[in-house]
Scaffold this motif. Structure first.
Motif, PDB file in Angstrom:
ATOM      1  N   SER A  36       0.858  -1.178   0.000  1.00  0.00           N
ATOM      2  CA  SER A  36       0.000   0.000   0.000  1.00  0.00           C
ATOM      3  C   SER A  36       0.899   1.234   0.000  1.00  0.00           C
ATOM      4  O   SER A  36       1.816   1.345   0.810  1.00  0.00           O
ATOM      5  N   THR A  37       0.646   2.142  -0.933  1.00  0.00           N
ATOM      6  CA  THR A  37       1.525   3.297  -1.133  1.00  0.00           C
ATOM      7  C   THR A  37       0.691   4.565  -1.278  1.00  0.00           C
ATOM      8  O   THR A  37      -0.366   4.546  -1.916  1.00  0.00           O
ATOM      9  N   TRP A  38       1.176   5.656  -0.691  1.00  0.00           N
ATOM     10  CA  TRP A  38       0.509   6.960  -0.846  1.00  0.00           C
ATOM     11  C   TRP A  38       0.992   7.575  -2.166  1.00  0.00           C
ATOM     12  O   TRP A  38       2.164   7.910  -2.305  1.00  0.00           O
ATOM     13  N   VAL A  39       0.074   7.671  -3.123  1.00  0.00           N
ATOM     14  CA  VAL A  39       0.437   8.077  -4.482  1.00  0.00           C
ATOM     15  C   VAL A  39      -0.017   9.515  -4.736  1.00  0.00           C
ATOM     16  O   VAL A  39      -1.151   9.885  -4.418  1.00  0.00           O
ATOM     17  N   VAL A  40       0.876  10.319  -5.290  1.00  0.00           N
ATOM     18  CA  VAL A  40       0.569  11.714  -5.625  1.00  0.00           C
ATOM     19  C   VAL A  40       0.955  11.945  -7.086  1.00  0.00           C
ATOM     20  O   VAL A  40       2.046  11.553  -7.507  1.00  0.00           O
ATOM     21  N   LEU A  41       0.062  12.557  -7.853  1.00  0.00           N
ATOM     22  CA  LEU A  41       0.376  12.867  -9.245  1.00  0.00           C
ATOM     23  C   LEU A  41       0.769  14.328  -9.376  1.00  0.00           C
ATOM     24  O   LEU A  41      -0.014  15.230  -9.077  1.00  0.00           O
ATOM     25  N   ASP A  42       2.000  14.527  -9.808  1.00  0.00           N
ATOM     26  CA  ASP A  42       2.583  15.839 -10.021  1.00  0.00           C
ATOM     27  C   ASP A  42       2.346  16.218 -11.485  1.00  0.00           C
ATOM     28  O   ASP A  42       1.711  15.486 -12.219  1.00  0.00           O
ATOM     29  N   VAL A  43       2.905  17.348 -11.923  1.00  0.00           N
ATOM     30  CA  VAL A  43       2.714  17.761 -13.307  1.00  0.00           C
ATOM     31  C   VAL A  43       3.477  16.850 -14.277  1.00  0.00           C
ATOM     32  O   VAL A  43       3.012  16.573 -15.374  1.00  0.00           O
ATOM     33  N   THR A  44       4.633  16.382 -13.877  1.00  0.00           N
ATOM     34  CA  THR A  44       5.435  15.545 -14.789  1.00  0.00           C
ATOM     35  C   THR A  44       5.779  14.181 -14.218  1.00  0.00           C
ATOM     36  O   THR A  44       6.368  13.363 -14.911  1.00  0.00           O
ATOM     37  N   GLN A  45       5.481  13.951 -12.973  1.00  0.00           N
ATOM     38  CA  GLN A  45       5.890  12.679 -12.380  1.00  0.00           C
ATOM     39  C   GLN A  45       4.873  12.154 -11.376  1.00  0.00           C
ATOM     40  O   GLN A  45       4.022  12.883 -10.876  1.00  0.00           O
ATOM     41  N   LEU A  46       5.002  10.870 -11.135  1.00  0.00           N
ATOM     42  CA  LEU A  46       4.172  10.207 -10.149  1.00  0.00           C
ATOM     43  C   LEU A  46       5.051   9.955  -8.934  1.00  0.00           C
ATOM     44  O   LEU A  46       6.179   9.476  -9.067  1.00  0.00           O
ATOM     45  N   LEU A  47       4.533  10.296  -7.759  1.00  0.00           N
ATOM     46  CA  LEU A  47       5.324  10.160  -6.545  1.00  0.00           C
ATOM     47  C   LEU A  47       4.757   9.052  -5.669  1.00  0.00           C
ATOM     48  O   LEU A  47       3.546   8.956  -5.485  1.00  0.00           O
ATOM     49  N   PHE A  48       5.639   8.215  -5.150  1.00  0.00           N
ATOM     50  CA  PHE A  48       5.246   7.132  -4.254  1.00  0.00           C
ATOM     51  C   PHE A  48       5.802   7.406  -2.859  1.00  0.00           C
ATOM     52  O   PHE A  48       7.018   7.406  -2.665  1.00  0.00           O
ATOM     53  N   TYR A  49       4.917   7.629  -1.917  1.00  0.00           N
ATOM     54  CA  TYR A  49       5.313   7.802  -0.510  1.00  0.00           C
ATOM     55  C   TYR A  49       4.911   6.564   0.273  1.00  0.00           C
ATOM     56  O   TYR A  49       3.884   5.948  -0.012  1.00  0.00           O
ATOM     57  N   LYS A  50       5.704   6.240   1.270  1.00  0.00           N
ATOM     58  CA  LYS A  50       5.348   5.101   2.107  1.00  0.00           C
ATOM     59  C   LYS A  50       4.050   5.372   2.861  1.00  0.00           C
ATOM     60  O   LYS A  50       3.198   4.515   2.997  1.00  0.00           O
ATOM     61  N   GLU A  51       3.921   6.610   3.346  1.00  0.00           N
ATOM     62  CA  GLU A  51       2.740   6.988   4.122  1.00  0.00           C
ATOM     63  C   GLU A  51       2.325   8.410   3.789  1.00  0.00           C
ATOM     64  O   GLU A  51       3.141   9.198   3.314  1.00  0.00           O
ATOM     65  N   SER A  52       1.080   8.745   4.071  1.00  0.00           N
ATOM     66  CA  SER A  52       0.585  10.083   3.776  1.00  0.00           C
ATOM     67  C   SER A  52       1.374  11.159   4.516  1.00  0.00           C
ATOM     68  O   SER A  52       1.644  12.227   3.977  1.00  0.00           O
ATOM     69  N   LYS A  53       1.756  10.856   5.758  1.00  0.00           N
ATOM     70  CA  LYS A  53       2.448  11.900   6.529  1.00  0.00           C
ATOM     71  C   LYS A  53       3.847  12.171   5.990  1.00  0.00           C
ATOM     72  O   LYS A  53       4.424  13.224   6.253  1.00  0.00           O
ATOM     73  N   GLN A  54       4.368  11.234   5.206  1.00  0.00           N
ATOM     74  CA  GLN A  54       5.686  11.452   4.607  1.00  0.00           C
ATOM     75  C   GLN A  54       5.641  12.607   3.611  1.00  0.00           C
ATOM     76  O   GLN A  54       6.626  13.318   3.414  1.00  0.00           O
ATOM     77  N   GLU A  55       4.460  12.802   2.970  1.00  0.00           N
ATOM     78  CA  GLU A  55       4.335  13.888   2.005  1.00  0.00           C
ATOM     79  C   GLU A  55       4.536  15.239   2.691  1.00  0.00           C
ATOM     80  O   GLU A  55       5.197  16.122   2.154  1.00  0.00           O
TER      81      GLU A  55
END
Ligand code: I3P
Length: 126
Positions: A36-55
């Motif tokens: 399970s990964t906290w996923v964020v879509l940026d303008v040019t890249q996809l970011l994978f965080y271990k947890e939401s608070k890591q963002e």
């Protein structure tokens, strides 16, 4: 699909937990390991965080950097034969890394599939 902009501009999506498995690195097959990964879509890249608070911490602590996938030249495709799970799509990066993303909720995974595809298309148009 409220977060998807109706314009031609690159779409970004706020963080959400998705299931992720990396299945190849630089074209070389890897053992599948769903997490399970906290996923964020940026303008040019996809970011994978271990947890939401890591963002939230990522700009404060150097050790908190997410894994970022360059979406330029990436391939996005639904797949039914790479997993026994439902609602799976594959991202193949131009460097030959392959990821599967999955969510049990169909609306959720469609939102991510469509937004990531839209970003890839917008990057291809320059
Ligand atoms: C894998 C694990 C994965 C499964 C994968 C198995 O076993 O059960 O969940 O993928 O199937 O090999 P292990 O933990 O022993 O590595 P799915 O859940 O996506 O089906 P696969 O080999 O057919 O990819």
């Amino acid at each position: 699909l409220g977060d998807i902009s109706k314009t031609d501009h690159p779409t970004a999506l706020k963080g959400e937990y998705l299931n992720k498995a990396k299945i190849a690195d630089g074209g070389k097959k890897q053992r599948k390991n769903w997490t399970s990964t906290w996923v964020v879509l940026d303008v040019t890249q996809l970011l994978f965080y271990k947890e939401s608070k890591q963002e939230a911490l990522t700009n404060l602590k150097p050790g908190c950097k997410p894994e970022g996938i360059d979406l330029c030249g990436a391939l996005i495709e639904w797949t039914t034969d790479k997993s026994s799970r439902k609602n799976v799509f594959q991202i193949t990066t131009s460097s030959g890394n392959e990821f599967l993303l999955q969510a049990d909720n169909y609306t959720t995974i469609c939102k991510w599939h469509d937004a990531i595809k839209k970003t890839v298309d917008s990057l291809a148009r320059g």
